[in-house]
Each structure stands twice: as structure tokens, then as C-alpha cells.
Design an enzyme around this catalytic site. Structure first.
Site, short mmCIF file in Angstrom:
data_model
loop_
_atom_site.label_atom_id
_atom_site.label_comp_id
_atom_site.label_asym_id
_atom_site.label_seq_id
_atom_site.Cartn_x
_atom_site.Cartn_y
_atom_site.Cartn_z
CE LYS A 181 49.50 2.35 13.35
NZ LYS A 181 50.41 2.85 12.20
NE ARG B 50 53.55 11.82 16.13
CZ ARG B 50 53.11 10.69 15.50
NH1 ARG B 50 51.94 10.06 15.54
NH2 ARG B 50 54.20 9.74 15.35
NE ARG C 96 51.04 11.91 11.89
CZ ARG C 96 51.25 10.44 11.97
NH1 ARG C 96 50.24 9.88 12.15
NH2 ARG C 96 52.43 10.17 12.01
NE ARG D 60 57.45 8.16 12.39
CZ ARG D 60 56.80 9.23 12.23
NH1 ARG D 60 57.23 10.27 11.89
NH2 ARG D 60 55.36 9.05 12.09
NE ARG E 192 55.80 1.60 15.42
CZ ARG E 192 54.89 2.56 15.67
NH1 ARG E 192 53.90 2.25 16.76
NH2 ARG E 192 54.59 3.52 14.83
P1 AMP Z 1 53.15 6.24 16.68
O1 AMP Z 1 52.26 7.18 17.25
O2 AMP Z 1 52.53 5.09 16.72
O3 AMP Z 1 53.45 6.55 15.14
O4 AMP Z 1 54.54 5.97 17.22
C1 AMP Z 1 55.40 7.06 17.57
C2 AMP Z 1 56.90 6.50 17.80
O5 AMP Z 1 56.83 6.03 18.95
C3 AMP Z 1 57.33 5.47 16.89
O6 AMP Z 1 57.88 6.03 15.66
C4 AMP Z 1 58.40 4.75 17.94
O7 AMP Z 1 59.57 5.50 18.09
C5 AMP Z 1 57.56 4.77 19.38
N1 AMP Z 1 56.69 3.55 19.61
C6 AMP Z 1 55.36 3.64 19.15
N2 AMP Z 1 54.96 2.27 19.61
C7 AMP Z 1 55.96 1.60 19.47
C8 AMP Z 1 56.30 0.16 19.67
N3 AMP Z 1 55.01 -0.73 19.68
N4 AMP Z 1 57.37 -0.19 19.90
C9 AMP Z 1 58.50 0.48 19.81
N5 AMP Z 1 58.28 1.81 19.61
C10 AMP Z 1 57.18 2.21 19.66
#
Ligand code: AMP
Length: 193
Positions: free
Chosen positions: A15, A135, A129, A147, A90
Site C-alpha cells: 500500500k 520499523r 522491509r 498483525r 481497518r
Molecule cells: P501500518 O503502517 O498501516 O502497517 O500501521 C502500523 C500499525 O499502526 C498497525 O499495525 C496498527 O497497530 C496501527 N494502525 C494503523 N492504522 C490503524 C487503524 N486504521 N486502526 C487501528 N490501528 C491502526
């Protein structure tokens, strides 16, 4: 009408990798809730502190936190033709909240662009990654497994939600190169115009 695209897919689907090309081509503001949360953590804000433990555990942060972030972006960002939401919604509750936020503005979700990969590919991609981006939530096997489980339990039901309202569009993001996958995503976007 503004455009509201949801870039959907499991962690590691690409994404973030493809969001730039899409948002540039269609003059959209790319909004990644994960990036916004990581910025809060880096800034050491109270919200960041609250989010960090959940993110490091591979869990989701509370719906209200990300809903508030999204709403404030809609309120403040000007000069674009729309938004590309990456990593939001999400949960079903977030999808319903998004529908309400947009309805209050006389707007609606334009389409969901989904990049699908298998659990094995998720693990491969996140391992790669981890070496590049550093990260914290990519580094631990337990976090990654959580996750993936969180995705299946809480996020995957959104596929049915958006199939039911006719907005769901999917490609497979497991091609050999970034370019191959990006071309598929851009072709799908083009078909939606
Ligand atoms: P991402 O960068 O999209 O992989 O997000 C990293 C982490 O941020 C996720 O594993 C969640 O812990 C948190 N996170 C990101 N977006 C959301 C969301 N829409 N709702 C809840 N937690 C989120």
C-alpha cells in the site's frame, strides 16, 4: 465531489509502496494512519505513547484515535481532488464511522482498491522491509504473527462490507517486481475513472 479512495490490503501488500504514484497521478492527498501514528510516537506525544505499546504488540489502536486523525485531515487539507486512505479503515466500526463522516459532508467512499497477497508473502515482504525501514513492528516474529491474525480477524471482514455496497476492487500484489504490481494497481485505478 471529492474522491475518497481506500487503499486496502494486508500488512506488506505494498500500500505504502504504490500510494505515491497513485496520489500523484490523481492529485490525491495520501493519508497513512500508520505513518501518522509513527509521527506521534517520534514526537513523544501522549497519543504516541498510548499507541506505541499497541503497535509494538501488533494490535490495533482504538478506533476513535484513528477516526479523529482522519477527520482532522479532511478538515485541514485543501487543494487536492480527493484522498487516498492507506491503512484506514481497518475495522467494521471504522468503516461505519468513515461512512458517517463522509455522509455529513455530502460525500461517500469512491472505491476500494485492494492489493491481495497470501500470508506467506506477507511474511517475506515484512522481513525484507525490516532490513530497509527499521520499523519496530517489523522486527519481531511475534508482532508480525499478531498483525497477520489481527488482519484476518478485524480487517478482512471489510472485504464483504465493501463487496456488499459494490465498491470493492481487487488485484493480486504478488508479482515479482514493484513495477509489475504498480502497473496492475494503476490499471485498476484507471478503470475506476
Ligand atoms: P501500518 O503502517 O498501516 O502497517 O500501521 C502500523 C500499525 O499502526 C498497525 O499495525 C496498527 O497497530 C496501527 N494502525 C494503523 N492504522 C490503524 C487503524 N486504521 N486502526 C487501528 N490501528 C491502526
Amino acid at each position: 465531489m471529492m474522491k475518497y479512495y481506500i487503499l486496502f490490503g494486508p500488512p506488506g501488500a505494498g500500500k505504502g509502496t504504490h500510494a505515491g504514484a497513485i496520489s500523484e497521478k490523481y492529485n490525491l492527498k495520501h493519508v497513512s494512519t500508520g505513518e501518522l501514528l509513527r509521527a506521534e510516537i517520534a514526537a513523544g506525544s501522549p497519543l504516541g505513547l498510548q499507541a506505541k505499546a499497541l503497535i509494538d504488540a501488533g494490535a490495533l489502536v482504538p478506533d476513535e484515535i484513528v477516526e479523529g486523525m482522519i477527520e482532522s485531515v479532511f478538515d485541514t487539507v485543501k487543494g487536492v481532488d480527493g484522498f487516498l486512505l492507506d491503512g484506514f479503515p481497518r475495522t467494521i466500526a471504522q468503516a461505519e464511522a468513515l461512512d458517517k463522516i463522509l455522509a455529513a459532508r455530502g460525500e461517500e467512499v469512491s472505491a476500494v482498491v485492494s492489493i491481495m497477497i497470501s500470508d506467506d508473502v506477507i511474511r517475506e515482504r515484512i522481513a525484507k522491509r525490516a532490513a530497509v525501514e527499521g520499523r519496530a513492528d517489523d522486527a519481531s516474529e511475534a508482532t508480525i504473527s499478531n498483525r497477520i491474525a489481527t488482519y484476518h480477524a478485524q480487517t478482512e471482514p471489510l472485504i464483504e462490507y465493501y463487496k456488499n455496497n459494490g465498491k470493492y476492487h481487487q488485484i493480486f500484489g504478488d508479482g515479482a517486481t514493484i513495477e509489475v504490481n504498480r502497473a496492475k494497481v494503476l490499471d485498476l485505478m484507471a478503470s475506476l475513472q
